[in-house]
Motif scaffolding. Structure first.
Motif, PDB file in Angstrom:
ATOM      1  N   GLY A 225      -0.225  -1.118 -16.464  1.00 42.77           N
ATOM      2  CA  GLY A 225      -0.156  -1.934 -17.509  1.00 42.77           C
ATOM      3  C   GLY A 225      -1.435  -2.976 -18.128  1.00 42.77           C
ATOM      4  N   ASP A 226      -1.686  -3.363 -16.833  1.00 38.24           N
ATOM      5  CA  ASP A 226      -2.980  -3.422 -16.563  1.00 38.24           C
ATOM      6  C   ASP A 226      -4.476  -3.031 -16.774  1.00 38.24           C
ATOM      7  N   MET A 227      -3.737  -1.725 -16.247  1.00 40.16           N
ATOM      8  CA  MET A 227      -5.411  -1.001 -16.435  1.00 40.16           C
ATOM      9  C   MET A 227      -5.703  -0.963 -18.053  1.00 40.16           C
ATOM     10  N   ALA A 228      -4.606  -0.920 -19.058  1.00 36.95           N
ATOM     11  CA  ALA A 228      -4.427  -1.091 -19.628  1.00 36.95           C
ATOM     12  C   ALA A 228      -5.136  -1.432 -20.819  1.00 36.95           C
ATOM     13  N   GLN A 229      -5.165  -2.703 -20.090  1.00 35.62           N
ATOM     14  CA  GLN A 229      -6.133  -3.898 -20.899  1.00 35.62           C
ATOM     15  C   GLN A 229      -7.882  -3.917 -20.855  1.00 35.62           C
ATOM     16  N   ALA A 230      -8.653  -4.757 -21.547  1.00 38.96           N
ATOM     17  CA  ALA A 230     -10.098  -5.126 -21.240  1.00 38.96           C
ATOM     18  C   ALA A 230      -9.975  -5.824 -19.860  1.00 38.96           C
ATOM     19  N   THR A 231      -8.866  -6.367 -19.827  1.00 35.26           N
ATOM     20  CA  THR A 231      -9.507  -7.602 -18.942  1.00 35.26           C
ATOM     21  C   THR A 231      -9.254  -6.981 -17.745  1.00 35.26           C
ATOM     22  N   PRO A 232     -10.166  -7.729 -16.893  1.00 41.31           N
ATOM     23  CA  PRO A 232     -10.058  -6.538 -15.335  1.00 41.31           C
ATOM     24  C   PRO A 232      -9.092  -6.841 -14.519  1.00 41.31           C
ATOM     25  N   MET A 233      -8.079  -5.788 -14.751  1.00 43.28           N
ATOM     26  CA  MET A 233      -7.046  -6.461 -13.461  1.00 43.28           C
ATOM     27  C   MET A 233      -7.402  -6.650 -11.967  1.00 43.28           C
ATOM     28  N   LEU A 234      -6.237  -7.511 -11.260  1.00 41.58           N
ATOM     29  CA  LEU A 234      -6.699  -8.342  -9.760  1.00 41.58           C
ATOM     30  C   LEU A 234      -5.015  -7.600  -9.321  1.00 41.58           C
ATOM     31  N   ARG A 235      -4.765  -6.848  -8.303  1.00 39.69           N
ATOM     32  CA  ARG A 235      -3.608  -6.874  -8.325  1.00 39.69           C
ATOM     33  C   ARG A 235      -3.344  -6.546  -6.282  1.00 39.69           C
ATOM     34  N   LEU A 236      -2.943  -7.181  -6.280  1.00 42.83           N
ATOM     35  CA  LEU A 236      -2.281  -6.349  -4.380  1.00 42.83           C
ATOM     36  C   LEU A 236      -1.318  -6.110  -4.450  1.00 42.83           C
ATOM     37  N   LEU A 237      -1.495  -4.587  -3.936  1.00 49.37           N
ATOM     38  CA  LEU A 237       0.135  -3.993  -3.835  1.00 49.37           C
ATOM     39  C   LEU A 237       0.182  -3.515  -2.590  1.00 49.37           C
ATOM     40  N   GLN A 238       1.377  -4.062  -2.014  1.00 49.95           N
ATOM     41  CA  GLN A 238       1.565  -3.840  -1.127  1.00 49.95           C
ATOM     42  C   GLN A 238       2.966  -3.555  -0.833  1.00 49.95           C
ATOM     43  N   GLY A 239       3.580  -2.513   0.723  1.00 53.17           N
ATOM     44  CA  GLY A 239       3.846  -1.040   0.737  1.00 53.17           C
ATOM     45  C   GLY A 239       3.894  -1.328   2.169  1.00 53.17           C
ATOM     46  N   ASP A 240       5.274  -1.330   2.613  1.00 51.71           N
ATOM     47  CA  ASP A 240       5.465  -0.772   4.088  1.00 51.71           C
ATOM     48  C   ASP A 240       5.006   0.585   4.864  1.00 51.71           C
ATOM     49  N   VAL A 241       4.786   0.666   5.933  1.00 50.07           N
ATOM     50  CA  VAL A 241       4.533   1.757   6.455  1.00 50.07           C
ATOM     51  C   VAL A 241       5.347   3.458   5.989  1.00 50.07           C
ATOM     52  N   GLY A 242       3.974   3.498   5.142  1.00 47.93           N
ATOM     53  CA  GLY A 242       4.934   4.752   4.390  1.00 47.93           C
ATOM     54  C   GLY A 242       5.809   5.141   3.161  1.00 47.93           C
ATOM     55  N   SER A 243       5.866   4.131   2.471  1.00 42.84           N
ATOM     56  CA  SER A 243       6.525   3.742   1.181  1.00 42.84           C
ATOM     57  C   SER A 243       5.828   4.315   0.412  1.00 42.84           C
ATOM     58  N   GLY A 244       4.751   4.944   0.561  1.00 41.05           N
ATOM     59  CA  GLY A 244       3.975   5.742  -0.959  1.00 41.05           C
ATOM     60  C   GLY A 244       2.758   5.314  -0.844  1.00 41.05           C
ATOM     61  N   LYS A 245       2.452   4.386  -0.951  1.00 32.47           N
ATOM     62  CA  LYS A 245       1.234   2.924  -1.513  1.00 32.47           C
ATOM     63  C   LYS A 245       0.003   4.528  -2.059  1.00 32.47           C
TER      64      LYS A 245
END
Length: 688
Positions: free
Chosen positions: A272-292
């Protein structure tokens, strides 16, 4: 440009009267080089003196100012101190002692039968009341002695009185500044104005409200800067990246499993962020092994499908090459051109890679800081992925964005779970996503706590594990035993285990090794040619060896919760059951006992991070001071937790309702940004 009204505060420390070269050197050891640094160096406690003419047990341990009359002198010699026996107004006898002084000195300073005012700490020695090295005050000096005296953090050769005198001179430079805090907040909290709060804090007056006011100012400056970064990014021209799905479908067909619900949800947020012309600023948190990594690869493939390039920035060379290997395995023979670039790449190969990158013949580039050096030119960079992003400051995160034609989308990943308050404090410019479930089939790691009496049994168990074809990590808190004469040191432990298991079975890595040597040992372990890897915390992040199913952390009480959780995450990466052994010492503090109990109880990284924040504070959870970011100097972890939400809302109110930095309160807020030196990140973004 910094407002002129602040210039006296940012002047060099030697601009203060009476500050010479010797004092400059002493203050430099406290990281005080400017007047503002001195103002931020708040006292840690206060001495509360008691003025009395009668001393008793109730005053033991306290600083006192008392009128005493000497009744006898006993000459000091050798190691024996000079002793003066004196009486207070009630007839109680007090022993005064000085080392290195003579009877003549005592007879001059405290003649027998003459009342003198004495200042010092009252102690008990045996059955007697005693004062060691008290000050004998001259007539009139007692009246000038402060009953409450602030006590500062000091360094060798610098006295508290000398530092307090310099602080007094610095406080005279405080300018009258406009108010940047929302008026209703000031009223509700009963906070003084900024300059009044700073004076009161240095006088150790005003209590909690004064310290809270100053902490809030710093947190507000931080929040305001992050929101300005966010607003500025949103105003820049980016590009919408949609893609046709062909590469993502190919990848999904190759996977032997389906995405978890959490991976799918986060993937949709990113899409959804990348589909916008406004630049994405997103923090992706995931525990060890969660598949980030898989989620990030799907985002990068979206960029490639749209005809653009993506890059993945890792903090170390080991992690960069490991990411490249992982992505290559996932992609297989898919038509995606993947390359890796680190500082070690030189010569013709590097030149050819840079040429291919500039020509658009590389789709995804993985690397270290080398990927945003001046000579690295992209054909069409549209997505930047930053891994273990708490190791990069705001300034470094933004440098890479200058490599793109239009402002690229930014996805920042971390396996270090970050509590909500720290999300706001350090990443307030970003939207946050969490992968809060592990892929099916991944077994929880069993955690055991062992005392030193189980050491031999542990080594025997390790030998059986290795004989059965297993691999293990053994982590130590120190490199060598010369540090504190410690047995829990990697070099000594590696030598011991080589004696027990064989020289060719045990490898050693630590932070003092050259990167190439370190990588060579890690590669041997990953290839299965070493059975045990003895290490310091250099393996905390990113090492991936599925066959390693045993982790031993020696002297586990010396590690923080977040660090222990990251180390535990090095195992449990394959189908086999994994065990983490926390080998503790004999003596445990209550905090250490609580840490180890929680580790045994849960594998939930977010729960552990919240507990770590309460036990230790923000600095250690996020590592040391973030590169390129100013550390919090006034606000502690508890104040951040209490105030950051309010500061975030106030900063948003200022920008959205009060006319931003151009409105009446905004002019004061602009000064606030310069005061706390939060202007640099915003200026960098605007220039980039």
């Amino acid at each position: 440009m910094r407002p002129a009204i602040l210039n006296p505060l940012f002047a060099e420390i030697q601009s203060l009267e009476g500050v010479g070269p010797a004092l400059v050197r002493q203050l430099a050891r406290l990281k005080i080089g400017r007047v503002i640094d001195l103002l931020w160096h708040l006292p840690v406690m206060a001495i509360e003196r008691v003025v009395t003419d009668r001393l008793d047990e109730s005053l033991v341990g306290r600083p006192v100012v008392a009128t005493l009359t000497a009744v006898s002198h006993e000459e000091g010699y050798g190691r024996r101190p000079l002793r003066v026996m004196a009486r207070d107004g009630g007839g109680t006898v007090i022993e005064l002692v000085w080392f290195g002084q003579t009877g003549a000195w005592a007879r001059r300073l405290m003649p027998i039968g003459e009342a003198k005012t004495v200042s010092g700490k009252l102690d008990r020695f045996g059955m007697s009341l005693r004062m060691s090295h008290p000050d004998v005050l001259a007539p009139g000096q007692a009246a000038r002695l402060p009953l409450r005296e602030p006590v500062y953090g000091l360094t060798e050769g610098l006295t508290n009185r000398r530092l307090a005198g310099v602080v007094t001179a610095a406080l005279k430079r405080l300018p009258a500044l406009g108010e940047w805090v929302e008026p209703s907040v000031m009223t509700a909290r009963g906070w003084p104005a900024w300059a009044d709060a700073l004076r009161a804090a240095h006088a150790m007056e005003g209590g909690e409200a004064v310290r809270a006011r100053l902490a809030y100012d710093e947190i507000l400056a931080n929040q305001l800067a992050l929101l300005l970064v966010r607003r500025d990014t949103r105003m820049r021209r980016g590009r919408a990246l949609v893609g046709d799905g062909r590469l993502r479908d190919m990848l999904a067909a190759r996977l032997p499993f389906s995405l978890t619900a959490a991976q799918a949800r986060v993937g949709e947020e990113i899409a959804g962020d990348m589909a916008q012309a406004t630049p994405m600023l997103r923090l992706l948190q995931g525990d060890v092994g969660s598949g980030k990594t898989l989620v990030a690869l799907m985002a990068m493939l979206r960029a490639v499908e749209a005809g653009a390039q993506a890059c993945l920035l890792a903090p170390t060379e080991i992690l960069a090459r490991q990411h490249a290997d992982t992505l290559a395995r996932m992609l297989g023979d898919m038509p995606v051109r993947l390359a890796v670039l680190t500082g070690r790449d030189k010569g013709r190969g590097r030149k050819e890679l840079l040429s291919a990158l500039a020509a658009g013949e590389v789709d995804i580039l993985v690397g270290t800081h080398a990927i945003f050096q001046d000579e690295v030119v992209y054909h069409d960079l549209a997505l930047v992925v930053v891994d273990e992003q708490h190791r990069f400051g705001v300034a470094q995160r933004l440098m890479l964005t200058a490599k793109a034609r239009t402002h690229p989308h930014l996805l920042a990943m971390t396996a270090t779970p970050i509590p909500r308050t720290l999300e706001l404090t350090n990443f307030g410019e970003m939207d946050a996503s969490r992968i809060d479930e592990l892929p099916p089939g991944r077994q929880p790691i069993e955690t055991r706590v062992m005392g030193p009496e189980r050491f031999e049994a542990l080594v025997e168990g390790l030998a059986r594990h290795v004989a059965g074809g297993g691999q293990a990590y053994w982590v130590c808190p120190l490199v060598s035993g010369s540090e504190e004469g410690d047995e829990a040191a990697a070099e000594g432990r590696a030598a011991f285990l080589r004696g027990a298991l064989g020289d060719d079975r045990v490898g050693l890595v630590h932070g003092r090794m050259k990167p190439a040597a370190k990588d060579a040992v890690m590669a041997e372990f990953a290839a299965g040619r070493l059975s045990v890897l003895v290490a310091t915390t250099v393996i905390e992040v990113g090492v991936d060896v599925p066959n390693a199913t045993l982790m031993v952390v020696e002297a586990a009480e010396r590690f923080g919760l977040a660090q222990l959780h990251q180390l535990r995450g090095r195992v449990g990466r394959g189908p086999g059951k994994s065990v983490c052994v926390l080998l503790r010492g004999d003596e445990l503090s209550e905090t250490a006992r609580a840490r180890l109990a929680l580790m045994r109880e849960t594998n939930d990284g977010f729960r552990i991070a919240e507990a770590d924040l309460k036990l230790r504070g923000s600095g250690e959870i996020l590592g040391t001071r973030q590169s390129g970011d100013a550390a919090l100097r006034l606000a502690d972890a508890e104040q951040v937790a209490q105030l950051v939400g309010m500061a975030h809302d106030d900063a948003r109110l200022l920008l959205d309702r009060d006319g931003g930095l151009e409105g009446p309160r905004g002019a004061a807020a602009r000064v606030l940004l310069y005061l706390f030196e939060r202007d640099a990140g915003v200026a960098l973004l605007r220039s980039g």
